[in-house]
Scaffold this active site. Sequence first.
Site, PDB file in Angstrom:
ATOM      1  N   HIS A  51     -13.406  -1.717  15.360  1.00 11.62           N
ATOM      2  CA  HIS A  51     -13.120  -0.342  14.952  1.00 11.62           C
ATOM      3  C   HIS A  51     -13.120   0.561  16.175  1.00 11.62           C
ATOM      4  O   HIS A  51     -13.911   0.370  17.108  1.00 11.62           O
ATOM      5  CB  HIS A  51     -14.181   0.113  13.936  1.00 11.62           C
ATOM      6  CG  HIS A  51     -13.943   1.499  13.406  1.00 11.62           C
ATOM      7  ND1 HIS A  51     -14.640   2.592  13.852  1.00 11.62           N
ATOM      8  CD2 HIS A  51     -13.057   1.961  12.478  1.00 11.62           C
ATOM      9  CE1 HIS A  51     -14.202   3.671  13.202  1.00 11.62           C
ATOM     10  NE2 HIS A  51     -13.253   3.301  12.359  1.00 11.62           N
TER      11      HIS A  51
ATOM     12  N   GLU B 156       0.834  -1.201   0.000  1.00 11.47           N
ATOM     13  CA  GLU B 156       0.000   0.000   0.000  1.00 11.47           C
ATOM     14  C   GLU B 156       0.875   1.261   0.000  1.00 11.47           C
ATOM     15  O   GLU B 156       1.851   1.342   0.745  1.00 11.47           O
ATOM     16  CB  GLU B 156      -0.901  -0.029   1.248  1.00 11.47           C
ATOM     17  CG  GLU B 156      -1.833   1.159   1.328  1.00 11.47           C
ATOM     18  CD  GLU B 156      -2.830   1.030   2.468  1.00 11.47           C
ATOM     19  OE1 GLU B 156      -3.470  -0.035   2.604  1.00 11.47           O
ATOM     20  OE2 GLU B 156      -2.949   2.000   3.243  1.00 11.47           O
TER      21      GLU B 156
ATOM     22  N   THR C 138      -3.696   4.944  -1.358  1.00 13.27           N
ATOM     23  CA  THR C 138      -4.661   5.489  -0.397  1.00 13.27           C
ATOM     24  C   THR C 138      -5.298   6.776  -0.911  1.00 13.27           C
ATOM     25  O   THR C 138      -4.850   7.384  -1.890  1.00 13.27           O
ATOM     26  CB  THR C 138      -4.009   5.773   0.972  1.00 13.27           C
ATOM     27  OG1 THR C 138      -3.021   6.795   0.791  1.00 13.27           O
ATOM     28  CG2 THR C 138      -3.366   4.537   1.553  1.00 13.27           C
TER      29      THR C 138
HETATM   30  P1  FAD Z   1     -17.255   1.534   8.278  1.00 12.36           P
HETATM   31  O1  FAD Z   1     -17.219   0.124   7.876  1.00 12.36           O
HETATM   32  O2  FAD Z   1     -18.377   2.386   7.781  1.00 12.36           O
HETATM   33  O3  FAD Z   1     -17.222   1.584   9.868  1.00 12.36           O
HETATM   34  C1  FAD Z   1     -17.030   2.825  10.562  1.00 12.36           C
HETATM   35  C2  FAD Z   1     -17.703   2.746  11.930  1.00 12.36           C
HETATM   36  O4  FAD Z   1     -19.122   2.742  11.752  1.00 12.36           O
HETATM   37  C3  FAD Z   1     -17.366   1.484  12.715  1.00 12.36           C
HETATM   38  O5  FAD Z   1     -17.262   1.829  14.073  1.00 12.36           O
HETATM   39  C4  FAD Z   1     -18.564   0.582  12.476  1.00 12.36           C
HETATM   40  O6  FAD Z   1     -18.757  -0.355  13.537  1.00 12.36           O
HETATM   41  C5  FAD Z   1     -19.689   1.605  12.388  1.00 12.36           C
HETATM   42  N1  FAD Z   1     -20.817   1.167  11.559  1.00 12.36           N
HETATM   43  C6  FAD Z   1     -20.768   0.551  10.360  1.00 12.36           C
HETATM   44  N2  FAD Z   1     -22.008   0.308   9.904  1.00 12.36           N
HETATM   45  C7  FAD Z   1     -22.862   0.821  10.805  1.00 12.36           C
HETATM   46  C8  FAD Z   1     -24.294   0.892  10.897  1.00 12.36           C
HETATM   47  N3  FAD Z   1     -25.081   0.414   9.933  1.00 12.36           N
HETATM   48  N4  FAD Z   1     -24.847   1.514  11.997  1.00 12.36           N
HETATM   49  C9  FAD Z   1     -24.048   2.007  12.975  1.00 12.36           C
HETATM   50  N5  FAD Z   1     -22.696   1.954  12.942  1.00 12.36           N
HETATM   51  C10 FAD Z   1     -22.113   1.370  11.873  1.00 12.36           C
HETATM   52  N6  FAD Z   1      -8.765   6.060   5.460  1.00 12.36           N
HETATM   53  C11 FAD Z   1      -8.586   7.039   4.527  1.00 12.36           C
HETATM   54  O7  FAD Z   1      -8.988   8.202   4.766  1.00 12.36           O
HETATM   55  N7  FAD Z   1      -7.995   6.801   3.309  1.00 12.36           N
HETATM   56  C12 FAD Z   1      -7.564   5.537   2.976  1.00 12.36           C
HETATM   57  O8  FAD Z   1      -7.040   5.341   1.880  1.00 12.36           O
HETATM   58  C13 FAD Z   1      -7.702   4.483   3.930  1.00 12.36           C
HETATM   59  N8  FAD Z   1      -7.303   3.234   3.648  1.00 12.36           N
HETATM   60  C14 FAD Z   1      -7.523   2.214   4.557  1.00 12.36           C
HETATM   61  C15 FAD Z   1      -7.152   0.903   4.226  1.00 12.36           C
HETATM   62  C16 FAD Z   1      -7.360  -0.134   5.117  1.00 12.36           C
HETATM   63  C17 FAD Z   1      -6.954  -1.542   4.722  1.00 12.36           C
HETATM   64  C18 FAD Z   1      -7.952   0.128   6.384  1.00 12.36           C
HETATM   65  C19 FAD Z   1      -8.167  -0.979   7.376  1.00 12.36           C
HETATM   66  C20 FAD Z   1      -8.334   1.412   6.729  1.00 12.36           C
HETATM   67  C21 FAD Z   1      -8.130   2.476   5.815  1.00 12.36           C
HETATM   68  N9  FAD Z   1      -8.527   3.793   6.105  1.00 12.36           N
HETATM   69  C22 FAD Z   1      -8.343   4.792   5.184  1.00 12.36           C
HETATM   70  C23 FAD Z   1      -9.069   4.130   7.426  1.00 12.36           C
HETATM   71  C24 FAD Z   1     -10.624   4.074   7.444  1.00 12.36           C
HETATM   72  O9  FAD Z   1     -11.150   5.063   6.596  1.00 12.36           O
HETATM   73  C25 FAD Z   1     -11.063   4.327   8.896  1.00 12.36           C
HETATM   74  O10 FAD Z   1     -10.688   3.254   9.697  1.00 12.36           O
HETATM   75  C26 FAD Z   1     -12.518   4.716   9.100  1.00 12.36           C
HETATM   76  O11 FAD Z   1     -12.660   5.242  10.416  1.00 12.36           O
HETATM   77  C27 FAD Z   1     -13.507   3.576   8.959  1.00 12.36           C
HETATM   78  O12 FAD Z   1     -13.660   3.199   7.647  1.00 12.36           O
HETATM   79  P2  FAD Z   1     -14.532   1.879   7.281  1.00 12.36           P
HETATM   80  O13 FAD Z   1     -14.604   1.838   5.814  1.00 12.36           O
HETATM   81  O14 FAD Z   1     -14.008   0.711   7.989  1.00 12.36           O
HETATM   82  O15 FAD Z   1     -15.944   2.326   7.900  1.00 12.36           O
END
Ligand code: FAD
Length: 304
Positions: free
Chosen positions: A152, A17, A49
């Site tokens: 998370h 990455e 990213t």
């Molecule tokens: P989600 O899956 O939406 O989860 C976020 C939160 O919402 C969690 O606490 C979850 O439990 C909660 N949640 C989910 N669904 C619901 C629901 N229906 N109701 C209530 N709560 C819910 N960030 C960047 O800015 N740029 C990047 O390029 C980047 N790359 C990443 C690559 C990897 C492999 C990883 C692991 C993380 C990366 N991140 C990046 C960080 C990521 O954006 C953060 O961790 C962010 O806070 C959560 O993203 P997510 O897509 O997991 O969110």
Amino acid sequence: MRIAELYARPGLTISFEFFPPKSDEAETVLFTGTLPALKRLGPSFVSVTYGAGGSTRDKTLRMVERIRTELALEAMAHVTCVGASRETMTEILDEARRRLIGNILALRGDPPRGQTHFLPAADGFAYAVDLIRFIKERYSFCIGAACYPEGHVECPDKTLDWDRTAAKVEAGAEFLISQLFYDVQDFLTMRSYLHKRGVNVPIVPGILPFLSAEQIRRFTALCGAKLPPSVQAGIERYAHDDESVRLFGIEVCTRLCQELLAAGVPGLHFYCLNRYPSVAQIMYNLGLVADGALLPGHTAYGTG
Ligand code: FAD
């Protein structure tokens, strides 16, 4: 090629990455030095990213296109929901399609600096699962999503967070890449929970070879990951010297990867932070790179 198909091939799927460099000079170094060197380690794909607040939107897509065309290496674009309405997201995804990008890591993104809670943009998406549904209904991208071995950071209950991870797969994510972690048991517990929930897509560990004490403290504080006592003690022991911490990181990550490989993971996703030496050494230690000539001391890219 669709990344899901790469994971379906026999053997281990290695990925690296990157983040889009801030300056044109740094981008040149990445494209002429670091990326060609990393390519020689034989990754199946790389990913780029997406900066906080969508700040690197154009750069991310442009870099992915360049890596695919200039280096003939499969590359995936990360995309987040931060600051994006449905209309903006459509523009971003249309642009990705126009650039012939086939793989998207669909993320919610972190709250912008100074905000404690994530606020969706007007007519935007509150969660990654909503973005995944949106993409799945309109595009043919292969979609990946994030998962969290310790849950998370915003979610009080890790199994609830893993249920939400399962929902991302039900919505169309074809593989999961994990947040960094240093205790293999956290990853294995999450994986067996997801398997019991019926998740049968590849679940891939994310590995961060740390570079300095300050950096790893900051990263783990941000994402809520813990450092096991032995790792914490080693970092504190060497904290005054970045190079010693980096070498300790190689040792810790080599051991972690050995345990993960023994547990049958389908791949390793390295957060290489645009650097070459630590990843090369870890892959060599794991026997994934046979040629010692690829090690940093033997190449023009030793200082990454
Ligand atoms: P989600 O899956 O939406 O989860 C976020 C939160 O919402 C969690 O606490 C979850 O439990 C909660 N949640 C989910 N669904 C619901 C629901 N229906 N109701 C209530 N709560 C819910 N960030 C960047 O800015 N740029 C990047 O390029 C980047 N790359 C990443 C690559 C990897 C492999 C990883 C692991 C993380 C990366 N991140 C990046 C960080 C990521 O954006 C953060 O961790 C962010 O806070 C959560 O993203 P997510 O897509 O997991 O969110």
